[in-house]
Design an enzyme around this catalytic site. Structure first.
Site, PDB file in Angstrom:
ATOM      1  N   HIS A  71     -14.416-120.113  -6.841  1.00 56.10           N
ATOM      2  CA  HIS A  71     -15.048-121.108  -7.724  1.00 56.10           C
ATOM      3  C   HIS A  71     -16.473-121.418  -7.259  1.00 56.10           C
ATOM      4  CE1 HIS A  71     -11.456-122.204 -10.091  1.00 56.10           C
ATOM      5  NE2 HIS A  71     -10.804-121.878  -8.992  1.00 56.10           N
ATOM      6  N   GLU A 117     -18.602-123.149  -8.796  1.00 55.97           N
ATOM      7  CA  GLU A 117     -19.037-124.433  -9.345  1.00 55.97           C
ATOM      8  C   GLU A 117     -18.758-125.619  -8.430  1.00 55.97           C
ATOM      9  OE1 GLU A 117     -14.854-123.729 -11.118  1.00 55.97           O
ATOM     10  OE2 GLU A 117     -16.560-122.575 -10.394  1.00 55.97           O
ATOM     11  N   CYS A 171     -11.836-116.935 -11.538  1.00 51.09           N
ATOM     12  CA  CYS A 171     -10.431-117.159 -11.182  1.00 51.09           C
ATOM     13  C   CYS A 171      -9.481-116.619 -12.260  1.00 51.09           C
ATOM     14  CB  CYS A 171     -10.204-118.640 -10.895  1.00 51.09           C
ATOM     15  SG  CYS A 171      -8.679-118.972  -9.982  1.00 51.09           S
TER      16      CYS A 171
END
EC number: 6.3.5.2
Length: 501
Positions: A159, A161, A75
């Site tokens: 993202h 994660e 990002c």
């Protein structure tokens, strides 16, 4: 070690967690922190709320020029690398939430379908990549979603994660093992033995003291340090009268009888309730309890010749404390003994400060701590005082204690306790009309609260089966004198906090 550079993303801790779940050690640092590059194998740059073109936007760390290893930039991290290496980033239409992307063949996407949904959260977008880079993923709106130079840099606009990204865990493991060629080195057994050796070296033959609450963190810290220095550890359990039913007895049984620890139990119930008399403001209650706890603990510590203070600080506490001066606002005061080392001139030992909560639980299991302690739901430092809304009295505490016990007992009976992250009862400062027998009743209202979460930063209310809630409500209104109505809280965090006060 994998170093995660935190640019203010709410997900930075999740990156570290995902890496450790792959049995690879990882730490979080901030861009201005000093770093020993000899210990760093891989660097990950996190997302963040800023624009790379803002005048005071966070930059790459000073040490980054010397670092020559692989980089995963997520990002804001991606946009920062693109800008620094001569590409172009500009304000775009923005992509937020679940977004479909099309992937190209690349080691980081091995074993992943060609089209997946990922989690986006960006306003700026990359419009021109630096020389030598090529796109490896494009979003449904045509925005570059991932890129690489095929050598050192892998850039993801989304993202990986967060759980909302499909195959995000696989992307991270592919980066660690396919791209970086790392080996799994994060084993709980080796970790525990290393910590015991370090504690022995640090404390030696001196004495240490620990405030034992019976919660997961302080319990694991106590057993770990006790394994290293034995009876030279003095554990102090303060009974402030705000505990759950049978909590004091359970702590004494586990730590004094099972582990044969040097446990001191201080009965301070009267003095805490006296201090809380007439107080209704939740922030004042927390402050009074925190200050009084420190006084009680100090009084007890003076009776023992100790040089070290052991605290059950965990890694999420460390990161939040470091970040609190940068971007976060205070929601509630946290009851802890953070001021004790300076006040008492004690040296601080924090054996769990590099571990997340789930890792602390794994250490506890390795050390043989009973599951009933290891898997306990989080419990606030001020105890039941922040679950009795309004003024705290002995009568209200007893009502809440019984209602809470019945709720938890019912969840355990139906094997539902371990399916929720936290569950508890709250005594509301209101009464409602009811009927018991042939008579009118006017009694207290109890709210039941249960949430699912990972780290407590966000939480969703738990969809407990209605028959379980029905059984708990019937038992509470039947068995707990003074309760005439039970309600269930269906508010998530945000907008609410998990605790009511």
């Amino acid at each position: 070690m994998v170093l995660v550079v935190d640019y203010g993303s709410q997900y930075s801790r999740l990156i570290t967690r995902r890496i450790r779940e792959n049995e690879v050690y990882s730490e979080v640092v901030f861009p201005d922190d000093k770093v020993d590059l000899s210990k760093v194998d891989t660097v990950i740059l996190s997302g963040g709320p800023r624009s790379v073109y803002e005048e005071d936007a966070p930059k790459l760390p000073e040490w980054f020029q010397e670092y020559k290893g692989p980089v995963l930039a997520i990002c804001y991290g991606m946009q920062l690398i693109v800008k620094e290496l001569g590409g172009e980033v500009r304000r775009g239409r923005g992509e937020y939430g679940r977004t479909l992307v099309e992937l190209s063949r690349d080691p980081i996407f091995e074993g992943i379908p060609e089209k997946v949904h990922v989690w986006m959260s960006h306003g700026d977008e990359v419009v021109r990549l630096p020389e030598g880079f090529h796109p490896i993923a494009v979003s449904e709106t045509g925005v570059i979603a991932a890129a690489t130079d095929g050598k050192r840099f892998w850039l993801l606009q989304f993202h990986p994660e967060v759980h909302h990204t499909e195959y995000g865990d696989r992307m991270i493991s592919n980066f660690l093992f396919n791209v970086c060629k790392l080996e799994k080195n994060w084993k709980i057994g080796d970790l525990v033995e290393e910590k015991i050796r370090h504690i022995k070296e640090t404390i030696g033959n001196k004495k240490a003291i620990l405030a034992l609450s019976g919660g997961v963190d302080s319990s694991v810290a106590a057993v770990l340090v006790h394994r290293a220095i034995g009876k030279n550890l003095v554990c102090v359990f303060v009974d402030h009268g705000l505990l759950r039913k049978n909590e004091r007895e359970e702590v004494e049984r586990v730590f004094k009888e099972h582990f044969d620890m040097n446990l001191v139990v201080v009965d301070a119930r009267k003095r805490f309730l006296e201090k809380l008399r007439g107080v209704t403001d939740p922030e004042k209650k927390r402050k009074i309890i925190g200050e009084e706890f420190i006084r009680v603990f100090e009084e007890e510590a003076k009776k023992h010749d100790v040089e070290f203070l052991v605290q059950g600080t965990i890694y999420s506490d460390v990161i939040e404390s470091a970040a609190s001066g940068k971007t976060t606002a205070k929601i509630k005061s946290h009851h802890n003994v953070g001021g004790l080392p300076e006040k008492m001139n004690l040296k601080l030992v924090e054996p769990l400060r590099d571990l997340f909560k789930d890792e602390v639980r794994k250490v506890g299991k390795y050390l043989g701590i009973p599951d009933r302690i290891i898997n306990r739901h989080p419990f606030p430092g001020p105890g039941l005082a922040v679950r009795v809304l309004g003024e705290v009295t002995e009568e209200k505490l007893e009502i809440l204690r019984e209602a809470d016990y019945i709720f938890i007992e019912t969840l355990r009976k139906h094997d539902y306790y371990d399916k929720v992250w936290q569950a508890f009862a709250v005594l509301l400062p209101i009464k409602s009309v009811g009927v018991k027998g042939d008579a009118r009743a006017y009694e207290y209202v109890v709210a039941l609260r249960a949430v699912n979460s990972v780290e407590g930063m966000t939480a969703d209310w738990s969809r407990i089966p209605h028959d379980i809630l029905d059984e708990a409500a019937r038992r509470i209104t039947r068995e707990v004198k003074g309760v005439g109505r039970v309600v269930y809280d269906i508010t998530s965090k945000p907008p609410a906090t998990i605790e009511w006060e």
